[in-house]
Design a protein around this motif. Structure first.
Motif, PDB file in Angstrom:
ATOM      1  N   TYR A  21       0.871  -1.178   0.000  1.00 27.68           N
ATOM      2  CA  TYR A  21       0.000   0.000   0.000  1.00 27.68           C
ATOM      3  C   TYR A  21       0.907   1.225   0.000  1.00 27.68           C
ATOM      4  N   ILE A  22       0.534   2.234  -0.762  1.00 26.07           N
ATOM      5  CA  ILE A  22       1.366   3.440  -0.867  1.00 26.07           C
ATOM      6  C   ILE A  22       1.556   4.066   0.503  1.00 26.07           C
ATOM      7  N   GLY A  23       2.805   4.349   0.837  1.00 25.90           N
ATOM      8  CA  GLY A  23       3.122   4.956   2.122  1.00 25.90           C
ATOM      9  C   GLY A  23       3.312   3.964   3.243  1.00 25.90           C
ATOM     10  N   ALA A  81      14.791  20.997   0.698  1.00 26.59           N
ATOM     11  CA  ALA A  81      13.857  20.032   0.120  1.00 26.59           C
ATOM     12  C   ALA A  81      13.010  19.433   1.226  1.00 26.59           C
ATOM     13  N   LEU A  82      11.726  19.343   0.989  1.00 27.57           N
ATOM     14  CA  LEU A  82      10.773  18.751   1.932  1.00 27.57           C
ATOM     15  C   LEU A  82       9.949  17.708   1.189  1.00 27.57           C
ATOM     16  N   ASN A  83       9.871  16.516   1.747  1.00 28.73           N
ATOM     17  CA  ASN A  83       9.039  15.449   1.197  1.00 28.73           C
ATOM     18  C   ASN A  83       8.177  14.891   2.321  1.00 28.73           C
ATOM     19  N   SER A  84       6.908  14.716   2.039  1.00 27.45           N
ATOM     20  CA  SER A  84       6.033  14.250   3.116  1.00 27.45           C
ATOM     21  C   SER A  84       4.909  13.389   2.575  1.00 27.45           C
ATOM     22  N   THR A  85       4.506  12.429   3.406  1.00 24.80           N
ATOM     23  CA  THR A  85       3.262  11.698   3.188  1.00 24.80           C
ATOM     24  C   THR A  85       2.241  12.353   4.103  1.00 24.80           C
ATOM     25  N   ASN A  86       1.404  13.203   3.530  1.00 27.83           N
ATOM     26  CA  ASN A  86       0.496  14.013   4.335  1.00 27.83           C
ATOM     27  C   ASN A  86      -0.639  13.188   4.948  1.00 27.83           C
ATOM     28  N   TYR A  87      -1.092  12.211   4.168  1.00 26.24           N
ATOM     29  CA  TYR A  87      -2.222  11.409   4.649  1.00 26.24           C
ATOM     30  C   TYR A  87      -2.202  10.077   3.912  1.00 26.24           C
ATOM     31  N   ALA A  88      -2.430   8.999   4.603  1.00 23.64           N
ATOM     32  CA  ALA A  88      -2.472   7.673   3.980  1.00 23.64           C
ATOM     33  C   ALA A  88      -3.384   6.775   4.801  1.00 23.64           C
ATOM     34  N   ALA A  89      -4.684   6.829   4.530  1.00 22.68           N
ATOM     35  CA  ALA A  89      -5.664   5.998   5.231  1.00 22.68           C
ATOM     36  C   ALA A  89      -6.984   6.060   4.485  1.00 22.68           C
ATOM     37  N   ASN A  90      -7.809   5.036   4.724  1.00 22.77           N
ATOM     38  CA  ASN A  90      -9.160   5.008   4.163  1.00 22.77           C
ATOM     39  C   ASN A  90      -9.174   5.175   2.649  1.00 22.77           C
ATOM     40  N   GLY A  91      -8.174   4.593   1.985  1.00 23.18           N
ATOM     41  CA  GLY A  91      -8.143   4.638   0.534  1.00 23.18           C
ATOM     42  C   GLY A  91      -7.655   5.933  -0.054  1.00 23.18           C
ATOM     43  N   PHE A  92      -7.204   6.878   0.769  1.00 24.51           N
ATOM     44  CA  PHE A  92      -6.740   8.176   0.279  1.00 24.51           C
ATOM     45  C   PHE A  92      -5.282   8.372   0.663  1.00 24.51           C
ATOM     46  N   VAL A  93      -4.443   8.687  -0.310  1.00 27.41           N
ATOM     47  CA  VAL A  93      -3.020   8.931  -0.084  1.00 27.41           C
ATOM     48  C   VAL A  93      -2.652  10.271  -0.720  1.00 27.41           C
ATOM     49  N   TRP A  94      -1.966  11.089   0.072  1.00 23.55           N
ATOM     50  CA  TRP A  94      -1.555  12.415  -0.415  1.00 23.55           C
ATOM     51  C   TRP A  94      -0.097  12.630  -0.031  1.00 23.55           C
ATOM     52  N   THR A  95       0.752  12.795  -1.022  1.00 23.81           N
ATOM     53  CA  THR A  95       2.162  13.082  -0.790  1.00 23.81           C
ATOM     54  C   THR A  95       2.530  14.408  -1.439  1.00 23.81           C
ATOM     55  N   SER A  96       3.522  15.085  -0.849  1.00 23.93           N
ATOM     56  CA  SER A  96       3.955  16.383  -1.358  1.00 23.93           C
ATOM     57  C   SER A  96       5.478  16.483  -1.314  1.00 23.93           C
ATOM     58  N   SER A  97       6.008  17.311  -2.178  1.00 23.66           N
ATOM     59  CA  SER A  97       7.435  17.645  -2.127  1.00 23.66           C
ATOM     60  C   SER A  97       7.608  19.096  -2.537  1.00 23.66           C
ATOM     61  N   LEU A  98       8.467  19.779  -1.813  1.00 23.83           N
ATOM     62  CA  LEU A  98       8.767  21.184  -2.070  1.00 23.83           C
ATOM     63  C   LEU A  98      10.277  21.339  -2.106  1.00 23.83           C
ATOM     64  N   SER A 153       0.954  14.727  -5.150  1.00 22.50           N
ATOM     65  CA  SER A 153       0.367  13.530  -5.732  1.00 22.50           C
ATOM     66  C   SER A 153      -0.740  13.043  -4.808  1.00 22.50           C
ATOM     67  N   LEU A 154      -1.941  12.851  -5.343  1.00 24.68           N
ATOM     68  CA  LEU A 154      -3.083  12.422  -4.562  1.00 24.68           C
ATOM     69  C   LEU A 154      -3.722  11.202  -5.221  1.00 24.68           C
ATOM     70  N   ARG A 155      -4.118  10.266  -4.389  1.00 26.92           N
ATOM     71  CA  ARG A 155      -4.783   9.067  -4.897  1.00 26.92           C
ATOM     72  C   ARG A 155      -5.933   8.710  -3.977  1.00 26.92           C
ATOM     73  N   TRP A 156      -7.087   8.516  -4.584  1.00 28.21           N
ATOM     74  CA  TRP A 156      -8.269   8.092  -3.820  1.00 28.21           C
ATOM     75  C   TRP A 156      -8.910   6.944  -4.580  1.00 28.21           C
TER      76      TRP A 156
END
Length: 1014
Positions: free
Chosen positions: A74-76, A756-773, A862-865
């Motif tokens: 699973y992603i994350g 550089a910042l990389n984060s997995t903001n949320y990963a639960a209930n079928g929703f994954v959101w990652t960001s990088s700055l 990047s967002l996945r639902w």
């Protein structure tokens, strides 16, 4: 036959049921952290393509052999393997993946774990490359990583770009990084021989074949490449096969492109007429002493004489040159790849076709690529492999150079300049109008269709390698690499065209063979002592030979316009053949030491010998030392808060270099072709310099890497890059017969910060959101020039203590509201303003700042639902400047009677006393010469651009499985979609020096795609 296949398939299924006992397995996949279910988790039988995904409640159902192994991912999350062991219920809990710690980073001559890496590198994964509607991999780097600057030099498909890693380090030599594909240095940059648009060598690489890109930035990471690494190293790793059943992927894209920005919008036909007439009136009134009625009559007569073919009753479309020269360019691509293998042999292969029309007439790029990556384990001692790729590409283009020899066939320049909306495109009978600027300029739509300019490339890059496991921890690898390109560049001017008329047709052809042969032999030794001391040693030998051979011929006087072959031409003009060669011999070594995953030490040394250097400076030594301290692994950090998952400090210092671009700059040379009374003659053309050496780069890098909450990484770096022995042309005594020669004399400095910042903001209930700055700041400064003397490089000034991109022009003071005349500031010797003048020659050029931006960066999300996914990248730049060189022609204040008039000129020109205008009064011939380059043509260049956007939907597996596919994904992707900039009439992404020349701006691309895995 159909019945036979059905019967055979049934028998295979029957035999399979006898040989293997399958069980039906159900279960639930949850998050070990909070116990929540994970919809969309993947459950696959290891070694097969058989799998499923969990439903909205995290539940799954699958059939598998009783002795099989399930792989749940699973992603994350950290993937997990579960042996079936005849179980029918298998519930699985997955843990959050600690971001980045175990990430494998490709480095010079190998790989390492991110946690033990002591150098500075940025990684761009395949997830940020696949599906982008780009022809070259460099296009995908803009905004994707800190410290990387991508300059756009042309909007033609397949053209080269400019890449800078941590600033500009050279004045006369190359500033491009070294590109290494699967361990083999390759050709990069423009392959142009005699054209201004140039073919991009890296366009021959299919971006979808890439697994990852690693940009090595500091000496600890790049010094092992020695004399070629001063400008950074870009390591490209292509995809390889994995053990398991063969998996196929088919991808296709369809789309179109146009201009990314509305480039210098032109005024209407009526406004063009009114402004031109106003210019003639102002000339007669203010410079010829005529009264108002005489000036009106003069202006009317000039308009009727110079624009005799203009008919106000014809529709405006008859005067729309841009409609003839530009279009919505269509594009399509198809690709089929396969990968898989056994425990002994693994493979990846792909075949792709790309066809992209440019938005400018007669520009396009077509490419066929193929790749095979093969790995084979012969036995416990010997393994070997092959990486090979080929490309057949054709680029049709147009000249777009900045000089007078090219400008009239550049559609951007021509449509903004001499193709005035007061000249009709065609005559009333439908034929092309040839009376452009009194017949002295070509009807470009006609000429582009008659003439031809193309660049054809066949390229093969191959690497053959063998690994020998001599004993535990001791390995030897021998590699042979070959990069060969065959290139043809053809130019044809039809006898019916404006260009070819005086020659009665003209053709010029150049053939080129470029080859790079590389051989390396590397020994590595890895050992651990007491599970606390880990040692990694590398030593090797490398050799490289490069050759560039060209053959050219030209002919004129063709019998007709239908046979462009040179054999039919009556007048052969010339034939030439020449070649350049260089060789490099290297010894290299590296040592990595790791104490208990707490303290990491590394050192490298390389000795290079190059044929392009003087006899006294043929060999050079390059080294680096680096260290890292992983604080969170120390005992005193046991009481650290739990949210501090990892913390590492890094430091490095080292050297590398840049070779001269002139292969023979150190030699005393003679030139032939100077014949005397029929006898061959020669002359001395270059003074020898046995002390000519490479430019030396010394780099300090300090960094820290922090991981928070197992899902956020922060990387902060400071670097200082000092380049000495810059190659400069310096004066020599005239008694030698020469004015100058090359010397290693200059010095330059770059220093800056990267974040550089990389984060997995949320990963639960079928929703994954990652960001990088990522954010970057670089300051460039010239430290030393020959005897401290300035070097004029208009519109730039090279001066000690200032940036190489320092702008040096007269300072524009605006428009006098009383009479509409232009004003320039005057200055004293200290650069202080003393007043204004209406005579530009009384104003002296001044330093107007630098085009260097203060801050650049990118933001990726990047967002996945469930089955939906969306990703987007913004890149931006703050604090830089742009020099609009084309303004000299596009907003000429009346300098050229035939030029097109832009909307800016119409809206901002002075018309009557009291007007507070941006542009001076419009006057025929522009006697005041206000269009000459000054600070009036320098603009702030802050911008934010939606670089790419992808929105996709993966069809439910319950549907695709029935159709025989593993997955099917539909998506939309766009490139250069939206632009927000301080200047909205030019594209903000220009050359790395900030110069906006008369070249095709960047394109906006919209595409729809389909990916099918089976």
């Amino acid at each position: 036959m159909k019945r036979l296949f059905i019967f055979g398939g049934a028998m295979m299924l029957f035999l399979g049921s006898i040989l293997a006992q399958e069980v039906r397995i159900t279960g639930t996949v949850t998050d070990a952290g909070d116990g929540s279910t994970l919809p969309g988790a993947t459950v696959v039988v290891k070694g097969t393509t058989h799998g499923t995904v969990t439903n909205m409640d995290g539940e799954y159902e699958i059939t598998a052999d009783a002795n099989a192994i399930l792989v749940i991912s699973y992603i994350g999350m950290q993937p997990k393997e579960e042996p079936v062991n005849s179980r029918t219920i298998i519930n699985v809990s997955l843990r959050q993946e600690m971001v980045g710690l175990s990430e494998v980073v490709v480095v010079a001559y190998g790989t390492t774990r991110r946690e033990s890496f002591t150098g500075s590198a940025s990684v761009v994964g395949s997830d940020k490359l696949e599906g982008l509607p780009v022809t070259s991999v460099e296009q995908a780097l803009s905004g994707a990583a800190p410290g990387i600057q991508v300059g756009n030099t042309s909007g033609q498909p397949g053209s080269a770009l400019e890449i800078r890693v941590r600033g500009t380090g050279s004045i006369s030599s190359s500033n491009e990084p070294l590109f290494v594909i699967d361990g083999i240095p390759v050709m990069s940059g423009s392959l142009s021989m005699n054209t201004s648009y140039g073919g991009n060598a890296l366009s021959s690489l299919n971006p979808n074949d890439i697994e990852s890109i690693t940009i090595l930035k500091d000496a600890a990471a790049a010094s092992v490449y020695g004399s070629r690494a001063a400008n950074g190293v870009v390591l490209i790793t292509t995809k390889r096969g994995k053990e398991g059943a063969t998996r196929f992927k088919y991808s296709t894209q369809w789309g179109y492109n146009n201009l990314a920005v509305d480039f210098y919008p032109l005024a209407s036909v009526q406004d063009n007429y009114d402004v031109k007439k106003e210019g003639f009136f102002n000339f007669a009134r203010f410079y010829q002493g005529m009264d108002e009625s005489e000036a009106q009559a003069y202006a009317q007569a000039q308009m009727e004489n110079r624009f005799a073919d203009f008919d106000p009753n014809r529709p405006a479309s008859d005067y729309d040159w841009q409609n003839e020269l530009f279009r919505n360019g269509a594009s399509m691509s198809h690709e089929l790849s396969a990968s898989g293998g056994t425990d002994k042999t693994r493979f990846f292969t792909s075949l792709s076709y790309l066809d992209q029309e440019g938005y400018a007439l007669t520009t396009d790029y077509r490419r066929i690529t193929g790749r095979l990556n093969l790995d084979h384990q012969a036995n416990d001692i010997v393994s070997f492999g092959l990486n090979t790729s080929f490309v057949n590409a054709r680029q049709r283009g147009i000249e777009e150079g900045d000089g007078p020899s090219f400008t009239y066939v550049n559609p951007i320049f021509a449509s903004q300049f001499y193709l005035s909306p007061l000249f009709p495109v065609r005559n009333e009978d439908g034929s092309f109008n040839e009376n452009i600027v009194n017949g002295s300029r070509p009807n470009l739509p006609k000429d582009l269709l008659l003439n031809g300019l193309s660049n054809n490339l066949f390229r093969n890059s191959s690497k053959l390698f063998a690994d020998f496991s001599i004993m535990e921890g001791l390995n030897f690898r021998t590699t042979f690499g070959m990069d060969i390109a065959l290139q043809d560049e053809d130019r044809y001017w039809s006898p019916l065209s404006n260009d070819g008329e005086t020659h009665k047709g003209y053709a010029h052809k150049q053939h080129r063979i470029l080859s790079t042969l590389t051989s390396s032999n590397i020994v590595t030794y890895n050992t651990s002592i007491s599970d606390m001391h880990n040692l990694d040693i590398l030593a090797g030998f490398e050799a490289e030979a490069y050759k560039d051979e060209k053959t050219s011929a030209e002919a004129s006087n063709f019998p007709n316009a239908t046979l462009p072959a040179m054999t039919v031409a009556a007048d052969p003009l010339s034939a030439n053949n020449w070649w350049d060669e260089r060789k490099l011999l290297s010894f290299l070594s590296r040592v990595n030491y790791d104490f208990n995953n707490q303290v990491y030490l590394a050192a490298s040394y390389r000795r290079d010998g190059s044929s392009v250097l003087g006899a006294n400076e043929r060999w050079g030594d390059f080294y680096s030392v680096s260290a890292a301290w992983r604080l969170t692994s120390m005992g005193f950090m046991e009481s650290a808060p739990q949210w501090l998952s990892d913390w590492k400090l890094r430091a490095s210092y080292g050297t590398n270099g840049t070779l001269p671009t002139d292969f023979y700059g150190h030699m005393g040379l003679y030139d032939y072709g100077f014949d005397y009374n029929g006898a061959p003659g020669m002359r001395f053309v270059q003074v020898p310099n046995p002390d000519l050496s490479w430019e030396k780069n010394n780099v300090i890098n300090l960094g820290t890497d922090v991981t928070l909450f197992d899902r956020i990484t922060l990387d902060l770096e400071y670097y200082k890059r000092n380049t000495k022995d810059l190659l400069l042309l310096v004066p020599v005594s005239r008694v030698t017969g020469f004015a100058s020669t090359w010397r290693n004399i200059g010095e330059m400095e770059n220093h800056g910060f990267e974040f550089a910042l990389n984060s997995t903001n949320y990963a639960a209930n079928g929703f994954v959101w990652t960001s990088s700055l990522n954010l970057s700041h670089n300051t460039n400064k010239i430290v030393k020039l020959y005897e401290g003397e300035d070097i004029m490089d208009a519109p730039y000034l090279l001066r000690e203590g200032y940036s190489i991109n320092t702008v040096y022009l007269r300072e524009w003071a605006g428009v006098d509201p009383e009479d509409g005349m232009g004003l320039w500031y005057t200055h004293d010797e200290d650069g202080n303003r003393t007043g204004t003048t209406k005579d530009r020659l009384e104003a002296t050029p001044q330093i107007l700042g630098s085009t260097d931006p203060i801050l650049t960066g990118g933001l990726h999300n990047s967002l996945r639902w469930n089955n939906f996914d969306i990703s987007f990248l913004f890149n931006f730049s703050i604090g830089g400047k742009m020099i609009a060189h084309g303004e000299y022609f596009y907003n000429d204040d009346g300098e050229y009677w035939f030029s097109a008039v832009t909307q800016r000129q119409v809206d901002n020109r002075w018309q009557k006393p009291g007007d507070k205008a941006e542009s001076p009064r419009y006057v025929f011939n522009n006697p005041q010469e206000t269009n000459f380059m000054s600070s009036r043509r320098v603009f702030d260049n802050d911008f934010l651009r939606l670089k790419n956007l992808t929105f996709g939907y993966t069809l439910p597996q319950s549907f695709t499985r029935q159709a025989g596919f593993d997955s099917v994904r539909l998506y939309f992707t766009g490139y250069n979609l939206l632009t927000f900039a301080t200047v909205d009439f030019m594209d903000p992404e220009v050359s790395v020096r900030g110069l906006h020349a008369q070249r095709l701006p960047a394109m906006r691309t919209l595409s729809f795609g389909l990916d099918v895995n089976f």
